[in-house]
Scaffold this active site. Structure first.
Site, mmCIF file in Angstrom:
data_model
loop_
_atom_site.group_PDB
_atom_site.id
_atom_site.type_symbol
_atom_site.label_atom_id
_atom_site.label_comp_id
_atom_site.label_asym_id
_atom_site.label_seq_id
_atom_site.Cartn_x
_atom_site.Cartn_y
_atom_site.Cartn_z
ATOM 1 N N TYR A 63 13.218 -0.408 50.312
ATOM 2 C CA TYR A 63 14.633 -0.800 50.209
ATOM 3 C C TYR A 63 15.069 -1.669 51.385
ATOM 4 O O TYR A 63 15.911 -2.561 51.233
ATOM 5 C CB TYR A 63 15.522 0.443 50.038
ATOM 6 C CG TYR A 63 15.436 0.956 48.620
ATOM 7 C CD1 TYR A 63 14.523 1.960 48.274
ATOM 8 C CD2 TYR A 63 16.176 0.362 47.604
ATOM 9 C CE1 TYR A 63 14.402 2.382 46.961
ATOM 10 C CE2 TYR A 63 16.051 0.769 46.289
ATOM 11 C CZ TYR A 63 15.160 1.774 45.967
ATOM 12 O OH TYR A 63 15.021 2.162 44.660
ATOM 13 N N HIS A 116 24.466 1.841 39.449
ATOM 14 C CA HIS A 116 23.229 2.297 40.098
ATOM 15 C C HIS A 116 23.275 2.145 41.609
ATOM 16 O O HIS A 116 22.231 2.129 42.267
ATOM 17 C CB HIS A 116 22.016 1.545 39.526
ATOM 18 C CG HIS A 116 21.709 1.960 38.120
ATOM 19 N ND1 HIS A 116 20.946 1.193 37.278
ATOM 20 C CD2 HIS A 116 22.087 3.043 37.388
ATOM 21 C CE1 HIS A 116 20.852 1.809 36.104
ATOM 22 N NE2 HIS A 116 21.545 2.924 36.147
HETATM 23 C C1 BV8 Z 1 19.950 9.678 34.206
HETATM 24 C C2 BV8 Z 1 18.428 1.347 40.966
HETATM 25 C C3 BV8 Z 1 21.067 11.697 33.552
HETATM 26 C C4 BV8 Z 1 17.177 1.466 41.768
HETATM 27 C C5 BV8 Z 1 17.640 1.791 38.723
HETATM 28 C C6 BV8 Z 1 12.526 11.730 32.371
HETATM 29 C C7 BV8 Z 1 12.978 12.294 33.566
HETATM 30 C C8 BV8 Z 1 14.178 11.914 34.156
HETATM 31 C C9 BV8 Z 1 14.953 10.936 33.562
HETATM 32 C C10 BV8 Z 1 14.484 10.365 32.395
HETATM 33 C C11 BV8 Z 1 13.292 10.744 31.793
HETATM 34 N N1 BV8 Z 1 13.126 10.001 30.657
HETATM 35 C C12 BV8 Z 1 14.196 9.161 30.539
HETATM 36 C C13 BV8 Z 1 15.018 9.382 31.573
HETATM 37 C C14 BV8 Z 1 16.268 8.719 31.854
HETATM 38 C C15 BV8 Z 1 15.963 7.611 32.847
HETATM 39 C C16 BV8 Z 1 15.366 6.455 32.069
HETATM 40 O O1 BV8 Z 1 16.061 5.791 31.341
HETATM 41 N N2 BV8 Z 1 14.050 6.223 32.248
HETATM 42 C C17 BV8 Z 1 13.424 5.116 31.534
HETATM 43 C C18 BV8 Z 1 12.290 4.556 32.387
HETATM 44 C C19 BV8 Z 1 12.937 5.623 30.187
HETATM 45 N N3 BV8 Z 1 17.229 7.257 33.438
HETATM 46 C C20 BV8 Z 1 17.651 7.877 34.556
HETATM 47 O O2 BV8 Z 1 16.988 8.664 35.182
HETATM 48 C C21 BV8 Z 1 19.074 7.557 34.949
HETATM 49 N N4 BV8 Z 1 19.786 8.795 35.194
HETATM 50 O O3 BV8 Z 1 19.468 9.584 33.104
HETATM 51 O O4 BV8 Z 1 20.734 10.771 34.592
HETATM 52 C C22 BV8 Z 1 22.255 11.180 32.806
HETATM 53 C C23 BV8 Z 1 22.133 10.773 31.461
HETATM 54 C C24 BV8 Z 1 23.246 10.304 30.782
HETATM 55 C C25 BV8 Z 1 24.481 10.240 31.429
HETATM 56 C C26 BV8 Z 1 24.555 10.631 32.766
HETATM 57 C C27 BV8 Z 1 23.443 11.087 33.468
HETATM 58 C C28 BV8 Z 1 19.135 6.764 36.234
HETATM 59 C C29 BV8 Z 1 18.400 5.453 36.047
HETATM 60 C C30 BV8 Z 1 18.715 4.545 37.243
HETATM 61 C C31 BV8 Z 1 17.422 4.086 37.900
HETATM 62 N N5 BV8 Z 1 17.763 3.090 38.917
HETATM 63 N N6 BV8 Z 1 18.050 0.907 39.635
HETATM 64 C C32 BV8 Z 1 16.728 0.121 42.277
HETATM 65 O O5 BV8 Z 1 17.363 -0.900 41.969
HETATM 66 O O6 BV8 Z 1 15.728 0.117 42.975
HETATM 67 S S1 BV8 Z 1 16.984 1.249 37.277
HETATM 68 C C33 BV8 Z 1 16.669 -0.427 37.312
HETATM 69 O O7 BV8 Z 1 15.895 -0.765 36.151
HETATM 70 C C34 BV8 Z 1 17.906 -1.281 37.107
HETATM 71 O O8 BV8 Z 1 19.005 -0.798 37.820
HETATM 72 C C35 BV8 Z 1 18.135 -1.280 35.630
HETATM 73 O O9 BV8 Z 1 18.977 -0.226 35.235
HETATM 74 C C36 BV8 Z 1 16.790 -0.932 35.076
HETATM 75 C C37 BV8 Z 1 16.314 -1.981 34.099
HETATM 76 O O10 BV8 Z 1 16.284 -3.155 34.771
HETATM 77 P P1 BV8 Z 1 16.987 -4.481 34.181
HETATM 78 O O11 BV8 Z 1 18.213 -4.696 34.980
HETATM 79 O O12 BV8 Z 1 17.127 -4.450 32.701
HETATM 80 O O13 BV8 Z 1 15.879 -5.500 34.603
HETATM 81 P P2 BV8 Z 1 14.498 -5.757 33.876
HETATM 82 O O14 BV8 Z 1 13.612 -6.426 34.867
HETATM 83 O O15 BV8 Z 1 14.016 -4.511 33.185
HETATM 84 O O16 BV8 Z 1 14.903 -6.785 32.744
HETATM 85 C C38 BV8 Z 1 15.406 -8.046 33.131
HETATM 86 C C39 BV8 Z 1 15.845 -8.727 31.856
HETATM 87 O O17 BV8 Z 1 16.420 -9.981 32.211
HETATM 88 C C40 BV8 Z 1 14.690 -9.022 30.913
HETATM 89 O O18 BV8 Z 1 15.094 -8.709 29.586
HETATM 90 C C41 BV8 Z 1 14.468 -10.527 31.082
HETATM 91 O O19 BV8 Z 1 14.059 -11.132 29.864
HETATM 92 C C42 BV8 Z 1 15.851 -10.994 31.437
HETATM 93 N N7 BV8 Z 1 15.858 -12.209 32.258
HETATM 94 C C43 BV8 Z 1 14.957 -12.590 33.213
HETATM 95 N N8 BV8 Z 1 15.342 -13.773 33.730
HETATM 96 C C44 BV8 Z 1 16.503 -14.129 33.120
HETATM 97 C C45 BV8 Z 1 16.836 -13.134 32.183
HETATM 98 N N9 BV8 Z 1 17.930 -13.201 31.397
HETATM 99 C C46 BV8 Z 1 18.727 -14.290 31.552
HETATM 100 N N10 BV8 Z 1 18.474 -15.279 32.428
HETATM 101 C C47 BV8 Z 1 17.381 -15.236 33.229
HETATM 102 N N11 BV8 Z 1 17.144 -16.229 34.094
#
Ligand code: BV8
Length: 239
Positions: A63, A116
């Site tokens: 970080y 987040h």
């Molecule tokens: C929660 C901060 C309960 C950190 C982030 C098992 C155990 C525990 C939890 C879980 C589990 N199974 C599932 C879960 C839930 C889990 C989850 O979803 N896991 C996933 C992997 C399945 N979620 C959690 O744990 C969350 N908390 O569930 O608590 C709860 C539930 C409901 C209500 C209340 C509470 C907490 C998740 C937060 C994690 N922290 N970030 C850090 O930054 O280091 S996550 C991080 O990745 C981001 O913040 C974001 O949320 C996530 C996805 O990233 P994106 O922003 O979408 O980026 P990505 O690279 O994936 O995609 C980029 C996109 O942009 C692409 O589509 C690309 O095509 C596009 N792009 C690229 N270039 C361009 C573009 N578009 C336009 N123009 C461009 N030029």
């Protein structure tokens, strides 16, 4: 889709893709094939409380590197377009961002909700106070409030409760238009907001480089770079 004149309340969700053209790595390599954050580190090692407990130095360095990096980056036309919309939109509007950078604010946006957390805050796990922070945490500095050496990144890790969920669900409940920009739809609860919006009767629009995992739930998807799609959409909605 509603007629533009019937849109009063807008909810915007942004992800890493809106900051990609500012030079901030996305989590999952986008179609542009740039480096992705998770290629360098496993999520479990650097973005979970368990990973932090196991190897705090690794997490603090991860970080610290990103906190320093974002301070060298600048908002791009997509951030500026959303700031213009925020300033000129007469109805309700909120930019819910999954991003922990401050590019929305540096572009001038005011109605921003960091679900987040934020790189430029440090959270003291002793007194629970969050303090503005632009330096490093690896040397375990003293909390500015209670002096304990228990500061961590103010970032929501996997398994932790995102910020502002009540406000988010309230905004989704009254929105006429939900717009998702630059997110892969891979992480919940953010990835589920489009479903909430559809069920609550809102129109839904996706602006992304490629189809996201939830693409089929959007009434309309426009594919392309955020720096082109977002200014064009803002121009259209402000007409
Ligand atoms: C929660 C901060 C309960 C950190 C982030 C098992 C155990 C525990 C939890 C879980 C589990 N199974 C599932 C879960 C839930 C889990 C989850 O979803 N896991 C996933 C992997 C399945 N979620 C959690 O744990 C969350 N908390 O569930 O608590 C709860 C539930 C409901 C209500 C209340 C509470 C907490 C998740 C937060 C994690 N922290 N970030 C850090 O930054 O280091 S996550 C991080 O990745 C981001 O913040 C974001 O949320 C996530 C996805 O990233 P994106 O922003 O979408 O980026 P990505 O690279 O994936 O995609 C980029 C996109 O942009 C692409 O589509 C690309 O095509 C596009 N792009 C690229 N270039 C361009 C573009 N578009 C336009 N123009 C461009 N030029």
């Amino acid at each position: 889709m509603r007629d533009m004149s019937d849109i009063r309340n807008i909810v915007i969700l942004t992800g890493a893709g809106i900051s990609a053209e500012s030079g901030i790595d996305t989590f999952r390599a986008g179609a542009n094939g740039g480096p992705s954050l998770w290629e360098q580190h496993r999520v479990e090692d650097v973005a979970t409380p368990e990973g932090f407990a196991r190897d705090p130095e690794l997490v603090l360095r991860f970080y610290d590197m990103r906190r320093a990096a974002i301070q060298t980056k600048k908002p791009n036309p997509a951030h500026f377009a959303l700031a213009r919309l925020d300033a000129q939109w007469p109805g309700e509007l909120v930019i819910i961002t999954q991003n922990v950078d401050d590019l929305h604010e540096r572009a001038g946006a005011k109605r921003v909700l960091h679900m987040h957390g934020e790189h430029l805050n440090a959270w003291c796990t002793s007194c629970d106070v969050r303090s503005p922070w632009t330096a490093t945490l690896i040397e375990r500095p003293a909390c500015p409030v209670c002096a304990a050496r228990t500061l961590r990144p103010d970032v929501v890790w996997f398994g932790e409760m995102p910020y502002g969920m009540d406000a988010i669900y309230a905004a989704l409940g009254t929105c006429d238009l939900f717009v998702s920009i630059g997110t892969s739809g891979a992480v919940y609860p953010a990835a589920g907001f489009v479903q909430n919006a559809v069920e609550l009767g809102a129109d839904t629009l996706e602006l992304n480089l490629e189809r996201s995992q939830g693409s089929r739930m959007f009434h309309e998807t426009r594919l392309g770079r955020a720096s082109e799609l977002v200014p064009a959409w803002v121009e259209e909605i402000l007409m």
